[in-house]
Design a protein around this motif. Sequence first.
Motif, PDB file in Angstrom:
ATOM      1  N   PHE A  42       7.251  -1.599   8.782  1.00 28.14           N
ATOM      2  CA  PHE A  42       7.243  -2.101   9.907  1.00 28.14           C
ATOM      3  C   PHE A  42       8.596  -2.306  10.443  1.00 28.14           C
ATOM      4  O   PHE A  42       8.858  -3.305  11.279  1.00 28.14           O
ATOM      5  N   ARG A  43       9.442  -1.681  10.087  1.00 27.83           N
ATOM      6  CA  ARG A  43      10.703  -1.320  10.819  1.00 27.83           C
ATOM      7  C   ARG A  43      11.193   0.008  11.250  1.00 27.83           C
ATOM      8  O   ARG A  43      10.786   0.874  10.926  1.00 27.83           O
ATOM      9  N   GLY A  44      12.184  -0.060  12.137  1.00 31.07           N
ATOM     10  CA  GLY A  44      12.547   1.258  12.588  1.00 31.07           C
ATOM     11  C   GLY A  44      11.951   1.903  13.642  1.00 31.07           C
ATOM     12  O   GLY A  44      10.841   1.285  14.129  1.00 31.07           O
ATOM     13  N   LYS A  45      12.512   2.792  14.552  1.00 28.09           N
ATOM     14  CA  LYS A  45      11.956   3.438  15.664  1.00 28.09           C
ATOM     15  C   LYS A  45      10.721   4.521  15.236  1.00 28.09           C
ATOM     16  O   LYS A  45       9.778   4.502  16.228  1.00 28.09           O
ATOM     17  N   SER A  46      10.667   5.299  14.219  1.00 32.40           N
ATOM     18  CA  SER A  46       9.810   6.015  14.042  1.00 32.40           C
ATOM     19  C   SER A  46       9.153   5.620  12.426  1.00 32.40           C
ATOM     20  O   SER A  46       9.342   6.424  11.513  1.00 32.40           O
ATOM     21  N   PHE A  47       8.391   4.393  12.467  1.00 36.82           N
ATOM     22  CA  PHE A  47       7.847   4.074  11.247  1.00 36.82           C
ATOM     23  C   PHE A  47       6.560   4.825  10.706  1.00 36.82           C
ATOM     24  O   PHE A  47       5.661   5.039  11.804  1.00 36.82           O
ATOM     25  N   TYR A  48       6.743   5.491   9.682  1.00 39.12           N
ATOM     26  CA  TYR A  48       5.377   6.060   9.216  1.00 39.12           C
ATOM     27  C   TYR A  48       4.944   5.213   7.924  1.00 39.12           C
ATOM     28  O   TYR A  48       5.751   5.528   6.887  1.00 39.12           O
ATOM     29  N   PHE A  49       3.861   4.641   7.751  1.00 39.64           N
ATOM     30  CA  PHE A  49       3.419   3.934   6.689  1.00 39.64           C
ATOM     31  C   PHE A  49       3.375   4.787   5.305  1.00 39.64           C
ATOM     32  O   PHE A  49       3.800   4.317   4.248  1.00 39.64           O
ATOM     33  N   GLY A  50       2.762   5.885   5.362  1.00 35.71           N
ATOM     34  CA  GLY A  50       2.512   6.772   4.274  1.00 35.71           C
ATOM     35  C   GLY A  50       3.774   7.712   3.891  1.00 35.71           C
ATOM     36  O   GLY A  50       3.692   8.320   2.743  1.00 35.71           O
ATOM     37  N   ARG A  51       4.667   7.688   4.738  1.00 37.25           N
ATOM     38  CA  ARG A  51       5.888   8.374   4.482  1.00 37.25           C
ATOM     39  C   ARG A  51       6.697   7.694   3.439  1.00 37.25           C
ATOM     40  O   ARG A  51       7.714   6.758   4.059  1.00 37.25           O
ATOM     41  N   ARG A  52       6.951   7.664   2.355  1.00 36.99           N
ATOM     42  CA  ARG A  52       7.748   7.097   1.425  1.00 36.99           C
ATOM     43  C   ARG A  52       8.610   8.050   0.534  1.00 36.99           C
ATOM     44  O   ARG A  52       8.324   9.196   0.403  1.00 36.99           O
ATOM     45  N   MET A  53       9.576   7.320   0.137  1.00 36.45           N
ATOM     46  CA  MET A  53      10.616   8.022  -0.613  1.00 36.45           C
ATOM     47  C   MET A  53      10.256   8.092  -2.050  1.00 36.45           C
ATOM     48  O   MET A  53      10.493   7.052  -2.806  1.00 36.45           O
ATOM     49  N   HIS A  54       9.390   8.913  -2.276  1.00 38.80           N
ATOM     50  CA  HIS A  54       8.799   9.086  -3.676  1.00 38.80           C
ATOM     51  C   HIS A  54       9.966   9.645  -4.754  1.00 38.80           C
ATOM     52  O   HIS A  54       9.402   9.638  -6.066  1.00 38.80           O
ATOM     53  N   GLN A  55      11.021  10.220  -4.538  1.00 41.70           N
ATOM     54  CA  GLN A  55      11.796  10.844  -5.572  1.00 41.70           C
ATOM     55  C   GLN A  55      12.379   9.934  -6.406  1.00 41.70           C
ATOM     56  O   GLN A  55      12.427   8.688  -6.020  1.00 41.70           O
ATOM     57  N   LYS A  56      12.736  10.488  -7.599  1.00 45.74           N
ATOM     58  CA  LYS A  56      13.363   9.774  -8.585  1.00 45.74           C
ATOM     59  C   LYS A  56      14.480  10.524  -9.019  1.00 45.74           C
ATOM     60  O   LYS A  56      14.485  11.398  -9.815  1.00 45.74           O
ATOM     61  N   LEU A  57      15.643   9.917  -8.496  1.00 42.97           N
ATOM     62  CA  LEU A  57      17.105  10.851  -8.574  1.00 42.97           C
ATOM     63  C   LEU A  57      18.104  10.075  -8.811  1.00 42.97           C
ATOM     64  O   LEU A  57      18.414   8.872  -8.257  1.00 42.97           O
ATOM     65  N   VAL A  58      19.213  10.553 -10.027  1.00 41.30           N
ATOM     66  CA  VAL A  58      20.258  10.105 -10.070  1.00 41.30           C
ATOM     67  C   VAL A  58      21.367  11.272 -10.159  1.00 41.30           C
ATOM     68  O   VAL A  58      21.245  12.215 -10.805  1.00 41.30           O
TER      69      VAL A  58
END
Length: 460
Positions: free
Chosen positions: A148-164
């Motif tokens: 619930f922050r930011g100008k274009s918040f999408y609840f379902g758009r999550r950063m699902h990647q696992k990256l190093v």
Amino acid sequence: MIDISISHDILNPFNSLVSFIMATIDQYHFFLKGKIIKLGKLKRLTMRKASKRYTLRNKVNLVKGGSEYFSLLLELIHNATHSIHLQFYIYDDDDTGLLIAKALIEAVKRNVKVYFMADGYASQVMSKAFIAMLKKSGIYFKYFKPLFRGKSFYFGRRMHQKLVVVDARYALVGGVNISNKYNDMPGKPAWMDYALYVQGEAAVKLFQLCSDMWQSSSVTVCGLPGDIGNFLNSIKQKEYCSVRVRVNDWVRYKNQIWKSYFELFNHASKSIIIMCSYFLPGWELMRRLSKAAKRGVKIKIILAGQSDVWVAKNAERYLYSWMLKNNIEIYEYQPSVLHAKIAVADGHWVTVGSYNINNISAHASLEVNLDVRNKLFAQQVQQQLEKIINENCIQITKENYAAGGFLKTLWQKASYLFIKIVLRLFTFYFKREMDIPPARGDENISKHVIPDHAEESAVL
């Protein structure tokens, strides 16, 4: 750990061309072949060509989750000299999270730049005190899209990647999060998972990807280490392995991983083995799987026997009858929760990463996979998956699937419909946006460190 390195494909830096166009042309439209087209469309056309290219100078290892993964991760952090990027869907401040955090803090003391990004929903269990400790030590920390922050918040758009990515030389890409569940703890084995460890040009591409994720923040991300070219040149030709970075982010017009699976199902001629934790493919991929089976491709799918999301598991089991009717073999993994996302085709192509074959990964989440085109590596991966099938799985047949009766089928169908409704609720308002990164000092790094050669190729 599987270690392999052989192949002969070369990358053409289309990304450099795109960055140059974005940084130097202000016009919204561009004149091409006698037609006026939107700049956004030009970028998508160019990036579509670039996404088909495999980088050449790479060495790869398949790493199993648990102690093998975390031992390697700690080793990479301890040996870092320039920079560390971590981007994780789940990061818990439990024993495993604290162990990694202490290693990161020690790296900062050696003047290593550490950039740590966690998903704003799945990683919100981290305490304020833990985050304050990270920031105080000099680690750059950021949540991806806090709720619930930011100008274009999408609840379902999550950063699902696992990256190093460490020193722009080494990278880990897979399904492993930072939490005790993914580590081997006393008396409790880790969830079943995999990651790909890559050294070389693909790590440079992943460094670019991580750096771009910070573009909207006030943090100035460091550029490539000055000796990166020498490192890439040190990789011997006999060690070469073809690898390409694949990204999914539907909102930003990126669906490369979905296309990899689409092409895989279209072009496989002998065999496909898929290991997937939440297998709920959309109708188009189901249709392609069915066609592959009809042309004689032997398809085996390894799925979770134990699941951390039982509604999703029951929804997945609703598709078992369809798979069995299409002669697709189903195996449920028994020893622990299965969380891996990996596939191998025809004994010469592999994909590993964070992408689950379902519409959440396809249309909502940010995902990263690595595709590897190499016969010896793929055959070794296939042998490992076959061993898991033979030693750790129960095969689902028409007989044992039908044992639950009508009520079980009804519950599975209800779960399947529920998952579809939830996905629609989370994504129906999504709007696609162009992602045009600002000019950066190292925006043409591909041009300087990766040879100006390419081979455009289908998946197989």
